[in-house]
Design an enzyme around this catalytic site. Sequence first.
Site, short mmCIF file in Angstrom:
data_model
loop_
_atom_site.label_atom_id
_atom_site.label_comp_id
_atom_site.label_asym_id
_atom_site.label_seq_id
_atom_site.Cartn_x
_atom_site.Cartn_y
_atom_site.Cartn_z
CG ASP A 89 33.86 59.32 18.13
OD1 ASP A 89 33.63 59.29 16.91
OD2 ASP A 89 32.99 59.05 18.99
CD GLU A 152 28.33 56.38 16.34
OE1 GLU A 152 27.14 56.05 16.16
OE2 GLU A 152 29.05 55.82 17.18
CD GLU A 153 31.18 54.88 19.79
OE1 GLU A 153 30.02 54.68 20.19
OE2 GLU A 153 31.78 54.11 19.01
CG HIS A 439 30.65 50.17 22.36
ND1 HIS A 439 29.50 50.87 22.61
CD2 HIS A 439 31.07 50.61 21.16
CE1 HIS A 439 29.23 51.69 21.60
NE2 HIS A 439 30.19 51.54 20.70
#
Length: 467
Positions: A89, A152-153, A439
């Site tokens: 992801d 994971e995010e 990010h």
Amino acid sequence: MTQNWQKLAEDYKEDYLADLKELIAVESVRDDEHATTEFPLGKGPAAALDKFLSFGERDGFTTKNIDNLVGYIEYGDGEETMAILSHVDVMPAGAGWDTNPFEMTIKDGKAYGRGTSDDKGPGLAAYYGLKMFKDAGIKPNVKIRLILGTDEESNWTGMKHYFEVEPAPTFGFSPDAEFPLINGEKGNASFVSEFGVKNGSELILKEFDSGLRENMVPRDAEAVIETTHAEEIGEKFNQFLDDQPVAGDAEINSEGITLHVVGKAAHGMEPKNGVNAGTYLATFLNTLQFDGDVKDFLSFIANYLHDDSRAHKLGINFTDEIMGDLTMNVGIMKFDQQNGGFVNTNFRYPKGMGPNDIMKGLKDAVDSLSGSVQQISNMEPHYVDPNDPIVKTLMQVYIEQTGETDAKPEVVGGGTYGRMMERGVAFGALFPWTEDTMHQANEFQPVADLIKAMAIYGQSIKELATK
Ligand SMILES: [Zn+2]
């Protein structure tokens, strides 16, 4: 036989980049709006998982998709399982890109695209490490699983699911952070302190607002005040701004005055890197004659939390020789006339202390005022002994492949998948000399770094899986 892993990795470079391009093209952002029973995180993360697993099938590995939440690529057999934990992801692209974030573009030797650095690029480099190992005909004496999370995010839904339905691997690494290696992660606990709605009659705090997330140092703060002494407060405020490391402005209106403070945002795991606009504004307001619960709310922030990332004023400062300092971030501060005051504090703590010690410090403070406090979350510290073979082996490989003879394992305040395993560490793939763009817009990873990571992972798998 000894392999030249760097040379091998270069031979696989074109295949690797072609696969990476396909993975980047899948917009695997968690999408709760389109979640279904079949696709609990939306279709994107599951599609990226399928894509990654299809590489494994193509190359002759055993693969499994578990409920579109998590999957693995497996090689070899043995009593022990060595795991490599990555995720497919990605964060939403956000604005400000110079290229299409979902079309991998190579410019000046750098691969741009969402996920090139976090974590499709590194995860696929670990996969190619495993593929090189298999193609070289080396037989492992452990079962190796490359496990791919899809969330994971946000909440680690996929990886947590794996540990619920599959036996837990006891050792391994996660290529989802930085080199050289992270063998310790602090504990992480959050607390909410609350205050009532009682205001004064002359000077009324109508609203106080600062901070968006518990793990960020707030950049902005605003207070709306009803008063007949707006001019006087405005003057005092300007003097305050002159003396402090923050900017700001005051707007006088018919009801009173609105104050803004601008500080500097930073990740909450090291609040010293930021300037907390909210605690500065509360500290200024605390010099005025507020009353009731408002006075307690402001005094709590000004006298117990402000400019004190090591929590000395709460009496809970603590340092562990190996894991370092307890740190405190004051991430969210709010007051309004319906709900009263609210303060979220997030602590990263080393081994040797715990949330009960933090609770005691906060409780002593709010009990001396009119507030209340409760703990809302906790994750225990994670630490793997630097003499453990997992740390020693990976450090040796890193040093051999990079020539960085001074490299040492590190302890950080953040959380990685490494903590899911008793002997789990985070290992790459961001090199110390490369800019961290995870990010962010224009996320990239130099192609040479990805190939070097592939060589490191190939050798690491060999050393760990054939001992
Ligand atoms: Zn990641």
